[in-house]
Write an enzyme that holds these catalytic residues in place. Structure first.
Site, mmCIF file in Angstrom:
data_model
loop_
_atom_site.group_PDB
_atom_site.id
_atom_site.type_symbol
_atom_site.label_atom_id
_atom_site.label_comp_id
_atom_site.label_asym_id
_atom_site.label_seq_id
_atom_site.Cartn_x
_atom_site.Cartn_y
_atom_site.Cartn_z
ATOM 1 N N ASP A 49 0.844 -1.197 0.000
ATOM 2 C CA ASP A 49 0.000 0.000 0.000
ATOM 3 C C ASP A 49 0.878 1.244 0.000
ATOM 4 O OD1 ASP A 49 -2.864 1.142 0.705
ATOM 5 O OD2 ASP A 49 -1.433 2.219 1.979
ATOM 6 N N TYR A 54 2.661 9.797 0.106
ATOM 7 C CA TYR A 54 3.759 9.202 0.883
ATOM 8 C C TYR A 54 5.119 9.482 0.231
ATOM 9 C CZ TYR A 54 -0.095 6.356 2.840
ATOM 10 O OH TYR A 54 -1.274 5.930 3.415
ATOM 11 N N LYS A 79 -2.868 6.094 -4.090
ATOM 12 C CA LYS A 79 -4.007 6.970 -3.758
ATOM 13 C C LYS A 79 -3.822 8.363 -4.339
ATOM 14 C CE LYS A 79 -4.003 4.576 0.705
ATOM 15 N NZ LYS A 79 -2.598 4.446 1.089
ATOM 16 N N HIS A 114 -7.923 9.495 -1.504
ATOM 17 C CA HIS A 114 -7.302 9.358 -0.181
ATOM 18 C C HIS A 114 -8.195 9.879 0.963
ATOM 19 C CE1 HIS A 114 -3.009 8.981 1.645
ATOM 20 N NE2 HIS A 114 -3.918 8.662 2.535
HETATM 21 P P1 NDP Z 1 0.482 0.771 11.982
HETATM 22 O O1 NDP Z 1 -0.709 0.687 12.852
HETATM 23 O O2 NDP Z 1 0.687 -0.219 10.912
HETATM 24 O O3 NDP Z 1 1.724 0.794 12.936
HETATM 25 C C1 NDP Z 1 3.029 1.004 12.475
HETATM 26 C C2 NDP Z 1 3.942 1.228 13.681
HETATM 27 O O4 NDP Z 1 3.984 0.043 14.476
HETATM 28 C C3 NDP Z 1 5.340 1.571 13.283
HETATM 29 O O5 NDP Z 1 5.841 2.487 14.239
HETATM 30 C C4 NDP Z 1 6.085 0.229 13.411
HETATM 31 O O6 NDP Z 1 7.421 0.462 13.763
HETATM 32 C C5 NDP Z 1 5.333 -0.429 14.545
HETATM 33 N N1 NDP Z 1 5.273 -1.888 14.414
HETATM 34 C C6 NDP Z 1 4.912 -2.613 13.324
HETATM 35 N N2 NDP Z 1 4.939 -3.927 13.594
HETATM 36 C C7 NDP Z 1 5.335 -4.047 14.874
HETATM 37 C C8 NDP Z 1 5.566 -5.155 15.723
HETATM 38 N N3 NDP Z 1 5.386 -6.407 15.306
HETATM 39 N N4 NDP Z 1 5.964 -4.915 17.000
HETATM 40 C C9 NDP Z 1 6.146 -3.647 17.434
HETATM 41 N N5 NDP Z 1 5.936 -2.551 16.684
HETATM 42 C C10 NDP Z 1 5.529 -2.748 15.399
HETATM 43 O O7 NDP Z 1 0.513 2.277 11.416
HETATM 44 P P2 NDP Z 1 0.378 3.016 10.041
HETATM 45 O O8 NDP Z 1 -0.190 4.336 10.395
HETATM 46 O O9 NDP Z 1 1.638 2.974 9.298
HETATM 47 O O10 NDP Z 1 -0.763 2.229 9.217
HETATM 48 C C11 NDP Z 1 -0.491 1.165 8.325
HETATM 49 C C12 NDP Z 1 -0.614 1.615 6.887
HETATM 50 O O11 NDP Z 1 -1.930 2.101 6.609
HETATM 51 C C13 NDP Z 1 0.260 2.830 6.527
HETATM 52 O O12 NDP Z 1 1.622 2.512 6.461
HETATM 53 C C14 NDP Z 1 -0.382 3.253 5.237
HETATM 54 O O13 NDP Z 1 0.022 2.403 4.182
HETATM 55 C C15 NDP Z 1 -1.860 3.089 5.580
HETATM 56 N N6 NDP Z 1 -2.465 4.343 6.098
HETATM 57 C C16 NDP Z 1 -3.471 4.913 5.345
HETATM 58 C C17 NDP Z 1 -4.091 6.063 5.769
HETATM 59 C C18 NDP Z 1 -5.184 6.647 4.938
HETATM 60 O O14 NDP Z 1 -5.583 7.788 5.205
HETATM 61 N N7 NDP Z 1 -5.695 5.943 3.959
HETATM 62 C C19 NDP Z 1 -3.704 6.755 7.017
HETATM 63 C C20 NDP Z 1 -2.673 6.059 7.757
HETATM 64 C C21 NDP Z 1 -2.099 4.900 7.301
HETATM 65 P P3 NDP Z 1 8.682 0.069 12.832
HETATM 66 O O15 NDP Z 1 8.417 0.556 11.446
HETATM 67 O O16 NDP Z 1 9.803 0.789 13.508
HETATM 68 O O17 NDP Z 1 8.791 -1.424 12.911
#
Ligand code: NDP
Length: 278
Positions: A49, A54, A79, A114
């Protein structure tokens, strides 16, 4: 494991969308996003995604091209950015051309609006319908649309959106939205499924995780999948990318599901779509 990672939901136009993928928000373009996508694809992920906003579509496209996998085996979503959305139909078409060129992988699998920019999304949707008709996007949908946005959009839409990507996690279930999407046969996809990391501190989830010998992240990802919600956790750490995918070898009981549903507090980690600053 790799076979399970291709488990898919069928969109209403027949396109198969893998239920699990990699989120890439906040991963910088170039080496970081290429590495994260490479790690994910090596771990068996078949769904990525991204978004114009981004600023990492180039890297995502490069990782897909260099993966050695057949293009049709990887599902890529991007998006429409808000500035182009605000600027009307032609700007939306041009925005897609830009994303298409940056990704450089041929047709994208899913193109989403988006955010629901008030007064503008009808024209943006017309542009997406045009893109879909041209075959450059295999499916089209929306993100952050609440029932009232969709009800309004459907008064003019010729194509019903195939997907709505919304904030969804144990503290924010939005059950009315979920029911609405099911009724319209729109597949729900969750963003920030791990509450950007905050979900890990919820004691009830730690208990359920302990019982299943799983991590809290795995439990929450599994909870999404058992709710038929497409889930795209983001990570840049290889070991987390790998472990987040290990969710096809256990099942949450009906009681576990109920307990997790009960954690809902209508609490967001991101902006409310009606109060978003366009
Ligand atoms: P998430 O809820 O996926 O959380 C990501 C965070 O959790 C990062 O800090 C990551 O750290 C940490 N993390 C991931 N896996 C683990 C694990 N197993 N243990 C501990 N920590 C973990 O957040 P996002 O906001 O990134 O949401 C996911 C995706 O959704 C986005 O990346 C994007 O593609 C999409 N999105 C879409 C939006 C929209 O408006 N349509 C808005 C927001 C997000 P690290 O990277 O350091 O591992």
């Amino acid at each position: 494991m790799a076979a399970a990672l291709t488990q898919a939901l069928r969109l209403h136009n027949g396109v198969e969308m893998p239920v699990f993928g990699l989120g890439t928000w906040q991963i910088p373009d170039g080496a970081p996003v290429i590495q994260a996508c490479r790690d994910a694809l090596e771990a068996g992920y078949r769904h990525i995604d991204t978004a114009a906003g981004y600023n990492n579509e180039k890297g995502v496209g490069q990782a897909v091209r260099e993966s050695g996998l057949a293009r049709e085996d990887i599902f890529v979503t991007t998006k429409l950015g808000n500035p182009e959305h605000r600027n009307g139909y032609d700007a939306c078409l041009k925005a897609f051309d830009d994303s298409f060129a940056k990704l450089h992988i041929g047709p994208v699998d899913l193109y989403l609006i988006h955010w629901p920019c008030p007064g503008k999304y009808h024209d943006a949707w017309r542009a997406l319908e045009n893109i879909y008709a041209s075959g450059r996007a295999r499916a089209i949908g929306v993100s952050n649309f609440l029932p009232h946005h969709l009800t309004d959009l459907l008064t003019t839409a010729e194509v019903v959106p195939m997907v709505d990507q919304v904030e969804f996690h144990p503290r924010l279930m939005q059950k009315d939205l979920m029911t609405f999407l099911r009724r319209q046969k729109i597949v729900q996809e969750s963003w920030s499924p791990l509450m950007q990391g905050k979900v890990l501190a919820i004691p009830e989830l730690q208990e359920i995780a302990k019982k299943h010998h799983k991590t809290v992240a795995q439990v929450v990802i599994r909870w999404n999948i058992q709710h038929d919600v497409v889930v795209i956790p983001k990570s840049t750490h290889r070991e987390r990318i790998v472990s987040n995918a290990q969710v096809f070898d256990f099942e949450l009981s009906a009681d576990d599901m109920k307990q997790i549903d009960a954690l809902d507090q209508d609490k967001r980690v991101g902006p409310h779509p009606d109060h978003f600053n366009f």
